[in-house]
Design an enzyme around this catalytic site. Sequence first.
Site, short mmCIF file in Angstrom:
data_model
loop_
_atom_site.label_atom_id
_atom_site.label_comp_id
_atom_site.label_asym_id
_atom_site.label_seq_id
_atom_site.Cartn_x
_atom_site.Cartn_y
_atom_site.Cartn_z
N GLU A 125 0.85 -1.18 0.00
CA GLU A 125 0.00 0.00 0.00
C GLU A 125 0.90 1.25 0.00
OE1 GLU A 125 -2.79 0.39 3.25
OE2 GLU A 125 -3.83 2.01 2.23
N GLY A 265 2.85 2.40 10.85
CA GLY A 265 2.59 1.61 12.05
C GLY A 265 2.44 0.13 11.73
N ASN A 269 -2.42 -6.40 5.20
CA ASN A 269 -2.41 -7.41 4.14
C ASN A 269 -3.27 -8.61 4.52
OD1 ASN A 269 -0.03 -5.91 3.09
ND2 ASN A 269 0.93 -6.79 4.90
N GLU A 302 -5.67 -3.10 12.48
CA GLU A 302 -5.34 -3.91 11.31
C GLU A 302 -6.28 -5.10 11.19
OE1 GLU A 302 -3.48 -2.31 9.45
OE2 GLU A 302 -2.62 -0.98 10.97
N HIS A 305 -9.56 -4.05 9.71
CA HIS A 305 -9.49 -3.81 8.27
C HIS A 305 -9.92 -5.04 7.46
CE1 HIS A 305 -8.04 0.15 7.33
NE2 HIS A 305 -6.87 0.04 7.92
#
Length: 897
Positions: A125, A265, A269, A302, A305
């Site tokens: 990203e 941070g 994925n 994360e 996400h």
Amino acid sequence: MRTQQGTPILRSAYQPLAYGVESVELDFVLDPTATQVTSRLRCVRHPDAAAGPIVLYGEALERVSLTVDGMAPAPGQLRDTASGLEIDVVGDVVNLEIVTRIDPAANTTLSGLYQSRGGFFTQCEAEGFRRITYFPDRPDVMARFTVRLEADKATCPVLLSNGNLLETGELPGGRHFARWEDPFPKPSYLFALVAADLQALERRVTTMSGREVLLQVWVEARDLDRVEHAMNSLVHSMRWDEEVFGLELDLDRFMIVAVSDFNMGAMENKGLNIFNTKYVLANPETGTDLDFENVESVVAHEYFHNWTGNRVTCRDWFQLTLKEGLTVFRDQQFTADMMARAAESPAAAASARAVTRIANVRVLRNGQFPEDAGPMAHPIRPDSYQEINNFYTATVYQKGAEVIRMIHTLLGREGFRNGMDLYFSYHDGQAVTCDDFVQCMAEANGADLDQFMRWYAQAGTPRVKASGEYDAATGSYTLTLSQHTPATPGQPDKLPLHIPVMLGLIGPDGRDLPLRLEGETRVGETGRLLHLRSDSQRWRFIGLGAEPVPSVLRGFSAPVILELDESDERLAFRMAHDSDPFNRWDAAQRYMERVILDLAAASADGRTMDVPQAFGHAFRALLIDESLDPAFVAEALSLPSEPYLLERMAPADPEPLRAALIHLMRELGQAMQADFLSRYLDLEVDGDYRYHPSDAGRRALRNLCLRYLMAWGGATAVELAVRQFEFAGNMTDRYGALAALVQSDSPRRAEALAAFHDRYRDDALVLDKWFALQAGAWRWSDAAPQTLDQVRTLMDHPAFSLGNPNKVYALLGGYFRANPGEFHRADGLGYAFWADQVVILDRANPQVASRMARALEGWRKFTPAIQDGIRAALERVAGSAGLSPDVSEVVGKALKG
Ligand code: TRP
Ligand code: ZN
């Protein structure tokens, strides 16, 4: 190859590509300097897109071979472009095979495939995948990935990629391989691989539907004693998303990998989150309470996400806040729930939630408000950019989360959940826009969010002015709210926003009054959500026996600057009585801000600085109130940050501001030394360290008391700090003591710094604290060393490296960003040093350089003398050859202003 500089990419120019990718097989033969990547793409024509070639992006690639449906391309069929390749094709389905060679060891950008401490890691990203192979590297191209990777077994015994492990095996020459398959189609920015010498902490858990899944946290062997907390955080995150949103992990295996060299941070994925070590590793000896909190919230972010970002992703990068604002909001709610759950009583739970909210708002005010007032100001959904990496900003993340929070406030918890359910039912597996999200929220609730959408389009922090008038004869109180958003670059005129304003009216006894608006038949609750939609609106409350004190914008119900003319007495009253803990804290911050800015003005004019007695009383009342949650008191008695205060000063002048802050802390420390001391002694936490909000709150207030005592500067203070430093049983206490000692000019300062260094000389993350503390140090006396000299010296320290982002953020960021009082020294040497470092960093890592470059973007708020010094430095950077688009956008916009 770099895209042309200065040409912005426009949101309005979005077009789907003529060809997408249905599936991709990647084969990596990993080698430090010559990694070979074979990519087999099944390209499929987009049904609705305009006709055109296959468009592939590629950057810093060596092309070895390329075939189209098994054949070498015909002459002219293949074109090299500024950003990659174009291939003319005719069929609806086209198979490409592309072989490229890349050099991970030479990749200092930490974008694409790179090496860190002997291992291979990826960061894709936003546009890193194109540095690995040619690909339509855009988030609206979602493909099914299969990956084979092979590497040297001795140096890289662990081979990971997204999804499920299909096969592993041995190869000749000490090499081995693994094959992975991700069952979910995904954009290329979510691809990841890791090949390194790592070990995992593993846990098996059962999801809400009864599936057993394997969780792994991969770290270097020496760090295995620091991963327990990250694993627990992951399990808590999974449970929370199941309970609050009904969202379950969709893979059989979920992995977190820690890497020391990382620009940000962490990265979400699919099934293989890659983390900066700073946000994974924490144990009591090496991590502070804040580190534990950060690990928990980044792990949650994360993980969340996986649904808000991965299952439903962004159509284009202008929609970044679709996943980031929403996911930050989710991680903030998670943290608040975790804090509240750990609390011992309902009152403690409420306070814990407020403390979390206060921390969120601090981040917004310190980082986002200055951004929104400067040359990089942009809406949460920008209309243009030159370099997308520059738009992973406080605006997209923090203000974006505030916008989602307002939707939550407007629709309520259930309404919001219904909107989320609808969002996933419509858009699972798609790449969508912010409009699609808000549309689901509106549809699920029959709500009108048309005007609300302006929050996505307008930059700048809105000002909400509140004024009230009490009419004793009729017992009525009229509140007028008006709004105004200042012009920002490219947006001279703004339209009125839909702003939810939470209001309370406080009676003379300090209790909230039940509210009744004119025309209402019954008395309502004590809190009322007002909808400010036009330039100015009025509300008339009736049935009031005495003049109320308004408490406006409770809970920080909208990301605005509230302008409310309040006397010192009213601020002190709300500091003592406001039932909304957020506004109670805010009253203290407003009062402090007023005092500090007055002191700074006095210092600038050479007048004597006097701290008003009434302020001292209000401050002391909070300090000695043992019925209050210590974490709350610590927040209330902490000074507003310098970046925030500089925004509030016209013109901004860092030197007198620093003088004011030092003076205020000294005066308070001196005047209340007995109170600080007694609270310091009482707040000691017994027993073994545990990461728990109530213990953390005690430690925070205790360390705050120590800093005020040190500001006063008596020998007892130094002695207490030295004792705490030496006998600390955890990093929060040891670091707190060191932070206090750094304020002192006694010989203990240097001794403690040296002792800390020797104790942690092999511990990169702890040394970052040591670097940051020295770079950010205030000069409490003229005898203290010059910070710039210290920073220069520390750059030569063997543990420092410009190639490691954490080191740069700690030392250079600690100076450029966290220490305005020193950085803006009158001789301008700070700026010359800044320009040198930005140019050097830019050659190796534009993302990191750009972050450092942004330290000076707000230069026009400063005094004319300061502006002259900064302009020269900005011009020097802007004029240096070979600048990256990242830094060139930042300094270009700063100079254009
Ligand atoms: N998506 C990541 C997050 O918010 C952010 C991120 C990680 C990132 N690494 C990056 C963004 C590199 C740009 C470049 O969790
Ligand atoms: Zn994110």
